[in-house]
Motif scaffolding. Structure first.
Motif, PDB file in Angstrom:
ATOM      1  N   ASN A  78      52.637  -0.928  41.943  1.00 48.92           N
ATOM      2  CA  ASN A  78      51.252  -1.100  41.534  1.00 48.92           C
ATOM      3  C   ASN A  78      51.135  -1.245  40.015  1.00 48.92           C
ATOM      4  O   ASN A  78      50.440  -2.124  39.511  1.00 48.92           O
ATOM      5  CB  ASN A  78      50.420   0.089  42.019  1.00 48.92           C
ATOM      6  N   TRP A  79      51.827  -0.383  39.305  1.00 49.39           N
ATOM      7  CA  TRP A  79      51.784  -0.448  37.837  1.00 49.39           C
ATOM      8  C   TRP A  79      52.296  -1.791  37.318  1.00 49.39           C
ATOM      9  O   TRP A  79      51.664  -2.426  36.475  1.00 49.39           O
ATOM     10  CB  TRP A  79      52.610   0.690  37.246  1.00 49.39           C
ATOM     11  N   ILE A  85      47.593  -8.948  34.968  1.00 53.66           N
ATOM     12  CA  ILE A  85      46.401  -8.969  35.815  1.00 53.66           C
ATOM     13  C   ILE A  85      46.229 -10.321  36.493  1.00 53.66           C
ATOM     14  O   ILE A  85      45.718 -10.413  37.610  1.00 53.66           O
ATOM     15  CB  ILE A  85      45.145  -8.613  34.978  1.00 53.66           C
ATOM     16  N   GLU A  86      46.701 -11.380  35.848  1.00 55.13           N
ATOM     17  CA  GLU A  86      46.540 -12.722  36.427  1.00 55.13           C
ATOM     18  C   GLU A  86      47.253 -12.853  37.769  1.00 55.13           C
ATOM     19  O   GLU A  86      46.895 -13.700  38.590  1.00 55.13           O
ATOM     20  CB  GLU A  86      47.077 -13.794  35.461  1.00 55.13           C
ATOM     21  N   ASP A  87      48.263 -12.018  38.020  1.00 52.99           N
ATOM     22  CA  ASP A  87      49.001 -12.089  39.281  1.00 52.99           C
ATOM     23  C   ASP A  87      48.368 -11.238  40.380  1.00 52.99           C
ATOM     24  O   ASP A  87      48.843 -11.243  41.517  1.00 52.99           O
ATOM     25  CB  ASP A  87      50.446 -11.629  39.064  1.00 52.99           C
ATOM     26  N   VAL A  88      47.325 -10.478  40.038  1.00 50.43           N
ATOM     27  CA  VAL A  88      46.649  -9.632  41.014  1.00 50.43           C
ATOM     28  C   VAL A  88      45.471 -10.388  41.612  1.00 50.43           C
ATOM     29  O   VAL A  88      44.712 -11.043  40.899  1.00 50.43           O
ATOM     30  CB  VAL A  88      46.157  -8.326  40.355  1.00 50.43           C
ATOM     31  N   THR A  89      45.334 -10.313  42.925  1.00 51.06           N
ATOM     32  CA  THR A  89      44.199 -10.953  43.599  1.00 51.06           C
ATOM     33  C   THR A  89      42.992 -10.027  43.512  1.00 51.06           C
ATOM     34  O   THR A  89      42.910  -9.031  44.223  1.00 51.06           O
ATOM     35  CB  THR A  89      44.532 -11.250  45.071  1.00 51.06           C
ATOM     36  N   ILE A  90      42.056 -10.361  42.622  1.00 48.39           N
ATOM     37  CA  ILE A  90      40.844  -9.564  42.457  1.00 48.39           C
ATOM     38  C   ILE A  90      39.735 -10.214  43.274  1.00 48.39           C
ATOM     39  O   ILE A  90      39.309 -11.337  42.996  1.00 48.39           O
ATOM     40  CB  ILE A  90      40.449  -9.455  40.974  1.00 48.39           C
ATOM     41  N   LEU A  91      39.309  -9.529  44.320  1.00 45.73           N
ATOM     42  CA  LEU A  91      38.342 -10.093  45.245  1.00 45.73           C
ATOM     43  C   LEU A  91      36.926 -10.049  44.677  1.00 45.73           C
ATOM     44  O   LEU A  91      36.639  -9.329  43.714  1.00 45.73           O
ATOM     45  CB  LEU A  91      38.389  -9.339  46.574  1.00 45.73           C
ATOM     46  N   ASN A  92      36.041 -10.789  45.290  1.00 46.09           N
ATOM     47  CA  ASN A  92      34.634 -10.753  44.900  1.00 46.09           C
ATOM     48  C   ASN A  92      34.024  -9.404  45.257  1.00 46.09           C
ATOM     49  O   ASN A  92      34.431  -8.767  46.227  1.00 46.09           O
ATOM     50  CB  ASN A  92      33.862 -11.876  45.596  1.00 46.09           C
ATOM     51  N   PRO A  93      33.052  -8.950  44.492  1.00 49.53           N
ATOM     52  CA  PRO A  93      32.453  -7.637  44.767  1.00 49.53           C
ATOM     53  C   PRO A  93      31.752  -7.586  46.115  1.00 49.53           C
ATOM     54  O   PRO A  93      31.146  -8.559  46.566  1.00 49.53           O
ATOM     55  CB  PRO A  93      31.459  -7.458  43.609  1.00 49.53           C
ATOM     56  N   LYS A 401      48.704  -0.084  48.119  1.00 49.80           N
ATOM     57  CA  LYS A 401      48.599  -1.540  48.197  1.00 49.80           C
ATOM     58  C   LYS A 401      47.417  -2.131  47.438  1.00 49.80           C
ATOM     59  O   LYS A 401      47.294  -3.351  47.363  1.00 49.80           O
ATOM     60  CB  LYS A 401      48.519  -1.978  49.658  1.00 49.80           C
ATOM     61  N   GLU A 402      46.541  -1.298  46.893  1.00 50.50           N
ATOM     62  CA  GLU A 402      45.406  -1.850  46.162  1.00 50.50           C
ATOM     63  C   GLU A 402      44.885  -0.854  45.144  1.00 50.50           C
ATOM     64  O   GLU A 402      45.116   0.348  45.236  1.00 50.50           O
ATOM     65  CB  GLU A 402      44.270  -2.237  47.113  1.00 50.50           C
ATOM     66  N   ARG A 403      44.209  -1.402  44.154  1.00 51.29           N
ATOM     67  CA  ARG A 403      43.465  -0.620  43.185  1.00 51.29           C
ATOM     68  C   ARG A 403      42.010  -1.054  43.326  1.00 51.29           C
ATOM     69  O   ARG A 403      41.679  -2.223  43.149  1.00 51.29           O
ATOM     70  CB  ARG A 403      43.990  -0.872  41.780  1.00 51.29           C
ATOM     71  N   LYS A 404      41.151  -0.096  43.683  1.00 49.66           N
ATOM     72  CA  LYS A 404      39.755  -0.428  43.960  1.00 49.66           C
ATOM     73  C   LYS A 404      38.856   0.179  42.899  1.00 49.66           C
ATOM     74  O   LYS A 404      39.010   1.348  42.528  1.00 49.66           O
ATOM     75  CB  LYS A 404      39.344   0.085  45.341  1.00 49.66           C
ATOM     76  N   PHE A 405      37.916  -0.624  42.413  1.00 40.06           N
ATOM     77  CA  PHE A 405      36.946  -0.159  41.427  1.00 40.06           C
ATOM     78  C   PHE A 405      35.564  -0.114  42.058  1.00 40.06           C
ATOM     79  O   PHE A 405      35.179  -1.025  42.791  1.00 40.06           O
ATOM     80  CB  PHE A 405      36.930  -1.081  40.206  1.00 40.06           C
ATOM     81  N   TYR A 406      34.850   0.955  41.774  1.00 38.12           N
ATOM     82  CA  TYR A 406      33.467   1.115  42.206  1.00 38.12           C
ATOM     83  C   TYR A 406      32.586   0.894  40.979  1.00 38.12           C
ATOM     84  O   TYR A 406      32.623   1.672  40.021  1.00 38.12           O
ATOM     85  CB  TYR A 406      33.240   2.498  42.800  1.00 38.12           C
ATOM     86  N   PHE A 419      44.274  -6.557  44.910  1.00 32.29           N
ATOM     87  CA  PHE A 419      45.464  -6.427  45.765  1.00 32.29           C
ATOM     88  C   PHE A 419      46.695  -6.845  44.974  1.00 32.29           C
ATOM     89  O   PHE A 419      46.689  -7.849  44.265  1.00 32.29           O
ATOM     90  CB  PHE A 419      45.337  -7.311  47.025  1.00 32.29           C
ATOM     91  N   ILE A 420      47.746  -6.054  45.123  1.00 34.81           N
ATOM     92  CA  ILE A 420      48.983  -6.374  44.428  1.00 34.81           C
ATOM     93  C   ILE A 420      49.739  -7.470  45.185  1.00 34.81           C
ATOM     94  O   ILE A 420      49.503  -7.685  46.373  1.00 34.81           O
ATOM     95  CB  ILE A 420      49.852  -5.127  44.254  1.00 34.81           C
ATOM     96  N   PRO A 421      50.642  -8.195  44.509  1.00 33.44           N
ATOM     97  CA  PRO A 421      51.392  -9.241  45.192  1.00 33.44           C
ATOM     98  C   PRO A 421      52.181  -8.689  46.363  1.00 33.44           C
ATOM     99  O   PRO A 421      52.577  -7.525  46.378  1.00 33.44           O
ATOM    100  CB  PRO A 421      52.324  -9.760  44.108  1.00 33.44           C
ATOM    101  N   SER A 422      52.418  -9.523  47.342  1.00 29.71           N
ATOM    102  CA  SER A 422      53.132  -9.110  48.558  1.00 29.71           C
ATOM    103  C   SER A 422      54.634  -9.073  48.275  1.00 29.71           C
ATOM    104  O   SER A 422      55.326 -10.073  48.379  1.00 29.71           O
ATOM    105  CB  SER A 422      52.830 -10.080  49.706  1.00 29.71           C
ATOM    106  N   ILE A 423      55.122  -7.894  47.875  1.00 33.74           N
ATOM    107  CA  ILE A 423      56.544  -7.766  47.566  1.00 33.74           C
ATOM    108  C   ILE A 423      57.187  -6.655  48.392  1.00 33.74           C
ATOM    109  O   ILE A 423      58.224  -6.125  48.050  1.00 33.74           O
ATOM    110  CB  ILE A 423      56.765  -7.509  46.069  1.00 33.74           C
TER     111      ILE A 423
END
Length: 424
Positions: A78-79, A85-93, A401-406, A419-423
Motif C-alpha cells: 500500500n505504501w 499516486i498516478e498509479d493508484v486508481t482513485i474512484l469517483n466520490p 487493498k485500498e485507502r479510503k477517504f471520507y 485502489f492499489i495496483p493488482s500485484i
C-alpha cells in the motif's frame, strides 16, 4: 541456467522492497520463493522499517494489526503504491446512503463512522452505514470528533467505543459498549488535541493539561499526568500531540514535551525548540495555523484588505509552511493560495505519505509527500471535484487493498476509494 534455491534466496534477501514486489509479480516461481522467505524471515518487516519514514509507520501499524505476520507485506504494498499516486486508481466520490442535516464533524475507525451535527447530535454507524448509536451530547455545534483508546483489530471484533466530542467551550468523553453509554464533561476549554488515549487541552486562563484515558472494568477512568500555565503575554497559537510528544507553538516560540515518559512529573518543563519568524502575522484563537505531526507547521493567512495592521507587502491569501529539521533549524515556504487553487483552503489533512487539501469550491487536491523540503504546493498529483460546497473535514481508513477517504461537507459525506495496483 537455474540458480540453486539457496543462492536465489540469498540474492532476494539483499533486495529492496520494490525490487521484491517486481520479482514477485514477474513469475510464479519467484513469487513462491519470496512468499517462502516471508514465512521464514522478517523480510517485509525489514523492508518497511528501512524504507518507510518512521513517522508514517506510526500511522500505518494500527491499521494492520488484524493481518498477523502478513501485515508487513500489505503495508509495504500500500505504501509503495501511494508513493506514485498516478498509479493508484482513485474512484469517483460516492455519496453516503444516510441523509444528514448540518454536518459539522466526522471521525472514522476501521469499522465505525461517527458523525456530529450543528445541533449537538452524535450518530455512530458501522462502515456499511448501519446505525449503532445516537445521542444528543449538547445543544450546540459539535466541532470535532476523535476515536480514542482502540486499535483496529478490537474495533472490528467488539463494540466498545470511546470518543472525544468537542464543542464550543468544552469537550465530552463519550463511551458506548453496546448496552449503555458513559459521558464525562470538561468545560471552559478553548482547544484540545488527541493522540491514542491521551488528550491535551487548554482551559480559559491559560492552563494546559494532559490527561490519560484508561479502561477500568466497564468504564473509562481519567488520570491527569501533566499541567502548566501559560501567562500573558504568552499565548498558545496551536499545539499537536503526536507519537508520545506534544509540540506547542506559543506566540512564535516552538516548544515540546514528551508526555509518554514514565518519569514525567505534573510540573515537567517544556523544552524550547526554536523561535520562528512568520512572514504573515499569526492569528490568535483560530484554526488557520496547525502543526502536522511535530515537524511541519502550516499557516493559512487570509488578507481581505480590511486589516490595517497587516504587513503592507501582504496583499493576497497565502499558505506558509515551516519545516523543522532534526537539528532544530527551520526553513520556510510561501505560496499564493489563489494563484494555485482559484479558491480558499478550508481543510488540510495528512495521512501517511499523502497530503490532501480541500477548498471552499469543493475541490480536493492530492499530494505525495516524500520530502517536505522539496514540496511545492503548485504541483499536485491529482485533483478531484467532490461537491459544490466547502470541504470541512477529511478522514482516512486503510486496509490491505485500498485507502479510503471520507470527505465531508456541511450537507453530506463522500467516500473516495483509492485502489492499489493488482500485484497480489
Amino acid at each position: 541456467m537455474i540458480f540453486p534455491l539457496e543462492i536465489l534466496e540469498h540474492i532476494l534477501l539483499k533486495c529492496d522492497g520494490k525490487t521484491l514486489l517486481t520479482a514477485r509479480k514477474s513469475c510464479k516461481s519467484l513469487r513462491d520463493t519470496i512468499d517462502y522467505l516471508t514465512e521464514k524471515t522478517r523480510l517485509w518487516e525489514w523492508c518497511c522499517r528501512e524504507e518507510i519514514n518512521p513517522e508514517e509507520l506510526v500511522e500505518y501499524l494500527p491499521k494492520y494489526e488484524a493481518y498477523g505476520k502478513e501485515k508487513w507485506l500489505y503495508m509495504y504494498i500500500n505504501w509503495s503504491s501511494w508513493e506514485t499516486i498516478e498509479d493508484v486508481t482513485i474512484l469517483n466520490p460516492i455519496l453516503s446512503p444516510v441523509q444528514f442535516q448540518k454536518i459539522s464533524s466526522i471521525a472514522v475507525s476501521s469499522d465505525h463512522i461517527a458523525v456530529g451535527s450543528e445541533d449537538g447530535r452524535l450518530r455512530i454507524f458501522t462502515k456499511h452505514w448501519a446505525p449503532v448509536f445516537e445521542h444528543r451530547i449538547v445543544a450546540v455545534k459539535l466541532t470535532k470528533l476523535t476515536f480514542i483508546d482502540y486499535n483496529d483489530y478490537n474495533d472490528i471484533n467488539n463494540l466498545d467505543l470511546c470518543l472525544v466530542v468537542a464543542y464550543p467551550k468544552g469537550i465530552s468523553i463519550v463511551a458506548f459498549n453496546g448496552i449503555r453509554n458513559y459521558q464525562f464533561d470538561i468545560l471552559d476549554i478553548i482547544s484540545h488535541s488527541v493522540y491514542n488515549n491521551y488528550i491535551c487541552y487548554e482551559k480559559v486562563g491559560g492552563r494546559m493539561t494532559i490527561i490519560k484515558i484508561t479502561n477500568h472494568y466497564d468504564r473509562r477512568e481519567i488520570q491527569e499526568i501533566w499541567f502548566t500555565r501559560i501567562y500573558s503575554p504568552g499565548c498558545i497559537t496551536c499545539y499537536k500531540m503526536w507519537n508520545g510528544k506534544c509540540t506547542f507553538l506559543i506566540n512564535s516560540i516552538l516548544e515540546s514535551l514528551v508526555y509518554e515518559n514514565p518519569n514525567i512529573t505534573p510540573m515537567e518543563q517544556m523544552q524550547r525548540i526554536t523561535d520562528i519568524k512568520f512572514y504573515a502575522p499569526l492569528i490568535i484563537d483560530s484554526s488557520t495555523t496547525q502543526i502536522l505531526r511535530d515537524n511541519v507547521i502550516i499557516s493559512v493567512y487570509k488578507n481581505n484588505g480590511s486589516d490595517k495592521t497587516s504587513q503592507p507587502d501582504i496583499i493576497e491569501d497565502y499558505v506558509e509552511i515551516i519545516i523543522i529539521d532534526k537539528y532544530k533549524r527551520h526553513s520556510k515556504k510561501l505560496f499564493n493560495m489563489w494563484e494555485i487553487f482559484r479558491s480558499n483552503i478550508t481543510c488540510i489533512f495528512l495521512y501517511g505519505n499523502t497530503l490532501l487539501i480541500g477548498t471552499d469550491s469543493g475541490s480536493l487536491y492530492y499530494y505525495h509527500i516524500s520530502n517536505w523540503k522539496n514540496f511545492d504546493l503548485k504541483y499536485y498529483n491529482h485533483r478531484q471535484v467532490i461537491c459544490k460546497h466547502p470541504i470541512i473535514v477529511i478522514q482516512a481508513k486503510e486496509n490491505e487493498k485500498e485507502r479510503k477517504f471520507y470527505i465531508c461537507s456541511k450537507f453530506t459525506v463522500h467516500e473516495v476509494s483509492g485502489f492499489i495496483p493488482s500485484i497480489y
